[in-house]
Design a protein around this motif. Sequence first.
Motif, PDB file in Angstrom:
ATOM      1  N   PRO A 163       0.818  -1.546   0.129  1.00 25.30           N
ATOM      2  CA  PRO A 163       0.114   0.103   0.719  1.00 25.30           C
ATOM      3  C   PRO A 163       0.571   1.194   0.197  1.00 25.30           C
ATOM      4  O   PRO A 163       0.369   2.383  -1.104  1.00 25.30           O
ATOM      5  CB  PRO A 163      -0.782  -0.471   1.273  1.00 25.30           C
ATOM      6  N   LYS A 164       2.278   1.124   0.970  1.00 27.56           N
ATOM      7  CA  LYS A 164       2.833   2.359   0.740  1.00 27.56           C
ATOM      8  C   LYS A 164       3.091   2.975  -1.050  1.00 27.56           C
ATOM      9  O   LYS A 164       3.336   3.962  -0.844  1.00 27.56           O
ATOM     10  CB  LYS A 164       4.107   2.454   1.258  1.00 27.56           C
ATOM     11  N   VAL A 165       4.206   1.382  -1.165  1.00 28.44           N
ATOM     12  CA  VAL A 165       4.204   1.789  -2.650  1.00 28.44           C
ATOM     13  C   VAL A 165       3.628   2.279  -3.290  1.00 28.44           C
ATOM     14  O   VAL A 165       3.435   3.338  -4.346  1.00 28.44           O
ATOM     15  CB  VAL A 165       4.481   0.817  -3.198  1.00 28.44           C
ATOM     16  N   MET A 166       1.940   1.766  -3.701  1.00 25.57           N
ATOM     17  CA  MET A 166       0.989   2.969  -4.327  1.00 25.57           C
ATOM     18  C   MET A 166       0.746   3.681  -4.284  1.00 25.57           C
ATOM     19  O   MET A 166       0.081   4.642  -4.956  1.00 25.57           O
ATOM     20  CB  MET A 166      -0.947   1.241  -4.039  1.00 25.57           C
ATOM     21  N   LEU A 167       0.347   4.377  -2.467  1.00 23.82           N
ATOM     22  CA  LEU A 167       0.799   5.780  -2.345  1.00 23.82           C
ATOM     23  C   LEU A 167       1.203   6.617  -2.926  1.00 23.82           C
ATOM     24  O   LEU A 167       0.784   7.630  -3.683  1.00 23.82           O
ATOM     25  CB  LEU A 167      -0.112   5.705  -0.906  1.00 23.82           C
ATOM     26  N   VAL A 168       2.893   6.378  -2.567  1.00 22.86           N
ATOM     27  CA  VAL A 168       3.833   7.245  -2.474  1.00 22.86           C
ATOM     28  C   VAL A 168       3.766   7.164  -4.873  1.00 22.86           C
ATOM     29  O   VAL A 168       3.750   8.334  -4.942  1.00 22.86           O
ATOM     30  CB  VAL A 168       5.024   6.662  -2.667  1.00 22.86           C
ATOM     31  N   LYS A 169       3.632   6.274  -5.507  1.00 27.59           N
ATOM     32  CA  LYS A 169       3.347   6.958  -6.873  1.00 27.59           C
ATOM     33  C   LYS A 169       2.011   6.956  -7.484  1.00 27.59           C
ATOM     34  O   LYS A 169       2.893   8.024  -8.187  1.00 27.59           O
ATOM     35  CB  LYS A 169       3.547   4.930  -7.328  1.00 27.59           C
ATOM     36  N   ALA A 170       1.322   6.691  -6.867  1.00 27.37           N
ATOM     37  CA  ALA A 170      -0.301   7.465  -7.321  1.00 27.37           C
ATOM     38  C   ALA A 170       0.313   9.381  -6.700  1.00 27.37           C
ATOM     39  O   ALA A 170      -0.095   9.879  -7.274  1.00 27.37           O
ATOM     40  CB  ALA A 170      -1.333   7.519  -6.239  1.00 27.37           C
ATOM     41  N   ALA A 171       0.737   9.392  -5.302  1.00 23.25           N
ATOM     42  CA  ALA A 171       1.375  10.753  -4.494  1.00 23.25           C
ATOM     43  C   ALA A 171       1.436  12.029  -5.926  1.00 23.25           C
ATOM     44  O   ALA A 171       2.183  12.800  -6.780  1.00 23.25           O
ATOM     45  CB  ALA A 171       1.788  10.402  -3.651  1.00 23.25           C
ATOM     46  N   LEU A 172       2.711  10.585  -6.752  1.00 21.23           N
ATOM     47  CA  LEU A 172       4.097  11.265  -7.340  1.00 21.23           C
ATOM     48  C   LEU A 172       3.012  11.771  -8.651  1.00 21.23           C
ATOM     49  O   LEU A 172       3.291  12.227  -9.513  1.00 21.23           O
ATOM     50  CB  LEU A 172       5.082  10.603  -7.699  1.00 21.23           C
ATOM     51  N   ASP A 173       1.758  10.733  -9.269  1.00 23.23           N
ATOM     52  CA  ASP A 173       1.661  10.769 -10.670  1.00 23.23           C
ATOM     53  C   ASP A 173       0.659  12.083 -10.670  1.00 23.23           C
ATOM     54  O   ASP A 173       0.761  13.036 -11.849  1.00 23.23           O
ATOM     55  CB  ASP A 173       0.782   9.280 -10.406  1.00 23.23           C
ATOM     56  N   ILE A 174       0.230  12.068  -9.521  1.00 22.44           N
ATOM     57  CA  ILE A 174      -0.651  13.577  -9.424  1.00 22.44           C
ATOM     58  C   ILE A 174       0.344  14.699  -9.372  1.00 22.44           C
ATOM     59  O   ILE A 174      -0.400  15.903  -9.291  1.00 22.44           O
ATOM     60  CB  ILE A 174      -2.226  13.900  -8.862  1.00 22.44           C
ATOM     61  N   GLY A 175       1.576  14.415  -8.996  1.00 18.32           N
ATOM     62  CA  GLY A 175       2.313  15.723  -8.790  1.00 18.32           C
ATOM     63  C   GLY A 175       2.580  16.155  -7.173  1.00 18.32           C
ATOM     64  O   GLY A 175       3.147  17.420  -6.796  1.00 18.32           O
ATOM     65  N   ALA A 176       1.563  15.507  -6.291  1.00 19.97           N
ATOM     66  CA  ALA A 176       2.030  16.036  -4.854  1.00 19.97           C
ATOM     67  C   ALA A 176       3.070  15.286  -4.295  1.00 19.97           C
ATOM     68  O   ALA A 176       3.144  14.689  -3.348  1.00 19.97           O
ATOM     69  CB  ALA A 176       0.832  15.691  -4.509  1.00 19.97           C
ATOM     70  N   TRP A 177       4.321  16.266  -4.787  1.00 18.21           N
ATOM     71  CA  TRP A 177       5.776  15.674  -4.256  1.00 18.21           C
ATOM     72  C   TRP A 177       5.357  15.609  -2.836  1.00 18.21           C
ATOM     73  O   TRP A 177       6.225  14.650  -2.180  1.00 18.21           O
ATOM     74  CB  TRP A 177       6.888  15.632  -5.214  1.00 18.21           C
ATOM     75  N   TRP A 178       5.114  16.527  -2.295  1.00 13.84           N
ATOM     76  CA  TRP A 178       5.067  16.971  -0.529  1.00 13.84           C
ATOM     77  C   TRP A 178       4.825  15.849  -0.015  1.00 13.84           C
ATOM     78  O   TRP A 178       4.716  15.305   0.764  1.00 13.84           O
ATOM     79  CB  TRP A 178       4.750  18.075  -0.152  1.00 13.84           C
ATOM     80  N   LEU A 179       2.950  14.754  -0.497  1.00 13.86           N
ATOM     81  CA  LEU A 179       2.589  13.848   0.233  1.00 13.86           C
ATOM     82  C   LEU A 179       3.123  12.581   0.262  1.00 13.86           C
ATOM     83  O   LEU A 179       3.451  11.752   1.477  1.00 13.86           O
ATOM     84  CB  LEU A 179       1.150  13.717  -0.755  1.00 13.86           C
ATOM     85  N   ALA A 180       3.598  12.446  -0.860  1.00 15.84           N
ATOM     86  CA  ALA A 180       4.867  11.196  -0.737  1.00 15.84           C
ATOM     87  C   ALA A 180       5.851  11.250  -0.259  1.00 15.84           C
ATOM     88  O   ALA A 180       6.000  10.548   0.323  1.00 15.84           O
ATOM     89  CB  ALA A 180       5.323  11.636  -2.845  1.00 15.84           C
ATOM     90  N   ALA A 181       6.885  12.526   0.159  1.00 10.49           N
ATOM     91  CA  ALA A 181       7.794  13.400   1.466  1.00 10.49           C
ATOM     92  C   ALA A 181       7.215  12.805   2.237  1.00 10.49           C
ATOM     93  O   ALA A 181       7.432  11.844   3.064  1.00 10.49           O
ATOM     94  CB  ALA A 181       8.334  14.125   0.731  1.00 10.49           C
TER      95      ALA A 181
END
Lengths: 125, 519
Positions: free
Chosen positions: B411-429
């Motif tokens: 789930p962490k991989v999915m969430l980080v990837k999805a956050a990066l896909d929409i450009g929310a780098w701060w959420l991924a961080a």
Amino acid sequence: MEAWFSLLVTVFFTVAIYLLLSKSIIRILLGVAILGNAVNLLIFTGGRLTRDVPPVIAQGADVLAGPAANALPQALILTAIVISFSFFAFLLVLAWRAYEDLATDNTDEMRVAEPVNEPAPPLGY
Amino acid sequence: MATSAPADLSVALVLAPTSAAEWLVVLPVAWCLSVGAFLVMLRRWAGLQAAIALASLAVLVLIDVALLDHVARNGPATMVMGRWLPPFGIAFTVDLTGALFALVAAVAALAAGVFSLADINDSGRRYGFYPLLMLLVAGVSGAFLTGDVFNLYVWFEVLLISSFGLLVLGSEREQIDGTVKYGFLNLVATTLFLVATGFLYAVFGTLNMADIARKADELRVSAPLMTLVGLYVLAFGMKAAAFPLNFWLPASYHTPRVVVSALFAGLLTKVGIYALIRVTVMLFPVEREELSFVLAVVGALTMMVGVLGALAQTDFRRILGYLVVSGIGSMLAGIAIGGPGGIGGAIFYALHSMLVMTGLYFASGIAMRLGADVSIATLSGLYRKHAGFAALTLMLCFAVSGLPPFSGFWPKVMLVKAALDIGAWWLAAALLLVGFFTMIATGRLFLLAYWRESASPDAAGSAPRLPTTALGPLAALTLLALALGLYPEPLLATIQSAAAGLAEPSAYLNSVFPAGGPQ
């Protein structure tokens, strides 16, 4: 009529929130009771208020003859009243027991589960 | 006046007999409620109660497996009460999301049932632990399976009143203190939910979820739907312990019996997340889109506050309470991101968290039993006392931090990837940083309580025997977390189609209104 009921609901909510914000458990309990009634009146108003006849279908007919009052909000409120009354009863007993065991009805002084002066976790191994 | 044309009753009533597969939809709830009622009658036979409760929880798992299998094959299933078709009658509608949540909840409840044999004493049994457990599971299953918003409120109340009973079981001073806070704040949260439902009825004139989903588009132009969704987010956020509304959870979750804490950590906050997913993703997707930034900020703050709180605690169970809050933040981030990656990630994270948090609370109970202490300032030497138990705990610590090869990783991989896909780098961080901090928090827990040499070296040879009923469920949940980490494909595929079904609920609507339904 809906406008007047909305105002009444607003008053109920105001009183309930004021009471819920106090420290004494008994006052919070009164707030809970009023909050429950505020929500019930809100659902009642949401179902539109009319002075029509009860929705009873005449003998031999299949559908209602004319406009009738909405019965569904009353069913919803009946459920909500039963639930909120049972919760009120439980919380009343809990408050009494808390007053007995903790010797206070002030929520600020209820710090048994979260003591005020807890030691910091160990910093080294 | 008498315009009594013969009404077409087939529009409003089911005239065909109910098939066996439809009964499956209500069976989890009906089963738990009837077993709970039966157990109340067996008040004097405490031993019998435990046996019956365990057997019926095992049956519940089988029912939920059958239900998931049915839904996966045939799509969403609906059963209406009293033959009244929606929107007139109450409907139970199950889609993949609901069935998945119900199954994992049943598994966690079964594990808690087994653990309770070692944890609940005779007086706890006489005060009704097992009936309350069954009613709690009934409420949780009902919330996952219902297709009606007011019905959802009723199931929330069923699980809430049983959780009150479980929370005060034992009536110690700490428990009463914790229950006062838990009780009042959760009651306010469910009342907020009822307020929102009252407005929903005023706007839509219906409370059936499928009916709301298909009417939302035309009402959006005129009705204040944003206010409505805001109220729902507030109410469910409070139930799920999202950031500014989370303080009741660490104040109360460490007070009851360990098995009760474990059950609560596994099930209750996830019901809030499930309801939030159902309402924001399926019923009001446009409003979710508009609220997504707020949800993302709340999610990031919840993660951070949770994990920093965990770092500041000394009590084993209070550390875990804050980790529950931190996990909720990740799920909120998933809901905020949206799309198959975000929603799928949130669902996967919720299922993983149900298993792993329950397991970690079991571990805290065993640690307290072995070390006779709850504070990691004094708890020590657990590794030397029982190496196998220490290994299981370490695996769960890895799982909760999101390290491979355990269930928290995907789930962490999915969430980080999805956050990066929409450009929310701060959420991924934030997601990655929280994983790192969680590792520090759990690592310090392991270092101090398990690896540190015991201050008073008692007879090293007398390794205390742990009862199988305590170690068994812990081992089972850990192995499940490991299995989901090593072989996630089937679950991932199911979750992907569950998320797709939420985003495009036409199958759900068809299940409730087979012939298009009354307009």
